[in-house]
Design a protein around this motif. Structure first.
Motif: not given
Ligand code: GLN
Length: 379
Positions: A306-310, A352-355, A358-362
């Protein structure tokens, strides 16, 4: 005329630039974020309380600021640094330029900085305390202030940004954030699960996701006790993100320890770190942390990346986790723990941030896993 501003680091380095936003002086832990967009969500993320943010992307502010993309009611960061700020944003949604928004919220901005040099410094020396000032431009004085300012480690920043009282949350995702791929459908006749979201400095896109999934959401202060939470009779408890060092937050760890085994629990970022502490693990500080919107994480069960927002500076030490806890996700940049799960209870968390936002929704599927843990069937 453009006003000068300086940043002094505790290691004695001084950077000069041009001020935008508010004037004044503040100190904070200087950290960098590699996101190319999403500055508005970053600026309003309460997890940045006590920190000065350096953006690695060279131009920031080109789409302005709008009232819908905020992640909290204000700003908690201590300063914002970029190579170049765009003063003439172009976006039909924009109501402010980045400069005017920062000025309105009392945040000192600094541009014209060699951000590559600054970020290399932070990568080699590690994140450190700095002072940003438009009022004191004396290098020696600023360096002394940076060295005397308190370190972020060991302090409770949660109390500064956590909810002060219990409230109902009803806002769902905005139309722009909703896609056909991110819909959850409750099974017919299934009642809406009630979630208590413990707010340690929660990003608003998390309860928006929970509402979109079909939950009734109540937000409670980070200091809530397990008895106070259980009194609300939730179907599940969500542990939010939040600022600073998780280790001094004994009150939160005790609450979570008392909830394990009684309710399904899902933690994000600080929430996962607190969960790790409550289950007996230890936390350590990363050298410069992970802050950006393209951090690769592997789900160990599926092998999927998963590409994630952190946005975090602390992590769980895998070796200290007890046998009844498994590591479910790892960060592929440095193999640190990115997700944990209790082996026998419906209790899990991610670093990380599944919400997104900003960032991907993976990683949105994690909200569905939380739903399943509450209603007992797949959604
Ligand atoms: N986004 C967050 O919840 C951050 C968690 C914690 N404050 C850290 O820096 O590691």
């Amino acid at each position: 005329m453009s006003q000068p501003v300086k940043l002094a680091l505790a290691d004695g380095t001084v950077f000069s630039g041009t001020a935008f936003g508010a004037e004044g002086e503040s100190f904070g832990e200087v950290v960098f974020n590699t996101s190319m967009t999403g500055y508005q969500e970053i600026i309003t993320d309460p997890s940045y309380c006590g920190q000065i943010i350096v953006m690695t992307y060279p131009q920031i502010g080109n789409y302005g600021v709008n009232p819908e993309d905020i992640e909290s009611s204000g700003t908690a960061l201590k300063g914002f640094i970029c190579r170049e700020v765009c003063e003439k944003p172009s976006n039909y949604r924009a109501t402010h330029s980045l400069s005017s928004y920062l000025a309105e919220h009392g945040v000192i901005g600094m541009q014209g900085v060699d951000t590559r040099a600054l970020v290399r410094r932070l990568r080699t020396q590690g994140a450190m305390t700095g002072v940003i000032s438009t009022v004191d431009l004396d290098d020696a004085s600023l360096v002394a202030k940076a060295q005397q300012s308190p370190d972020l480690v060991g302090q409770d920043y949660v109390k500064a940004v956590s909810a002060k009282e219990t409230t109902c949350w009803s806002e769902a995702l905005s139309e722009l954030a909703r896609t056909p791929a991110n819909q959850t459908t409750l099974p017919p006749n299934s009642k809406r699960p009630k979630v208590v979201a413990i707010d340690y400095g929660m990003k608003w896109n998390i309860p928006r996701h929970l509402v979109d999934c079909g939950c009734d959401v109540e937000v409670m202060p980070g200091t809530s006790t397990a008895a106070e939470i259980l009194e609300r009779n939730p179907d599940g408890v969500f542990l939010s993100n939040g600022p600073g060092d998780p280790r001094p937050l004994d009150y939160a760890v005790n609450t979570i320890r008392d909830l394990i085994g009684k309710k399904p629990i899902f933690g994000i970022c600080l929430g996962q770190q607190l969960l790790g502490l409550a289950m007996g693990g230890e936390i350590y500080k990363l050298k410069f942390g992970h802050r950006g919107a393209n951090q690769p994480v592997m789900n160990k069960k599926t092998g999927r990346v998963e590409v994630t927002s952190q946005n975090h500076g602390f992590a769980i030490n895998e070796k200290t986790l007890p046998d009844n806890v498994e590591v479910t996700h790892i960060n592929l940049n440095d193999n640190t723990v990115s997700g944990i799960r209790h082996k026998t209870e419906p209790v899990f968390g991610v670093q990380y941030h599944p919400e997104a936002s900003a960032g991907p929704h993976d990683s949105r599927y994690l909200f569905d896993e939380f739903m399943q843990s509450m209603i007992g069937v797949n959604v």
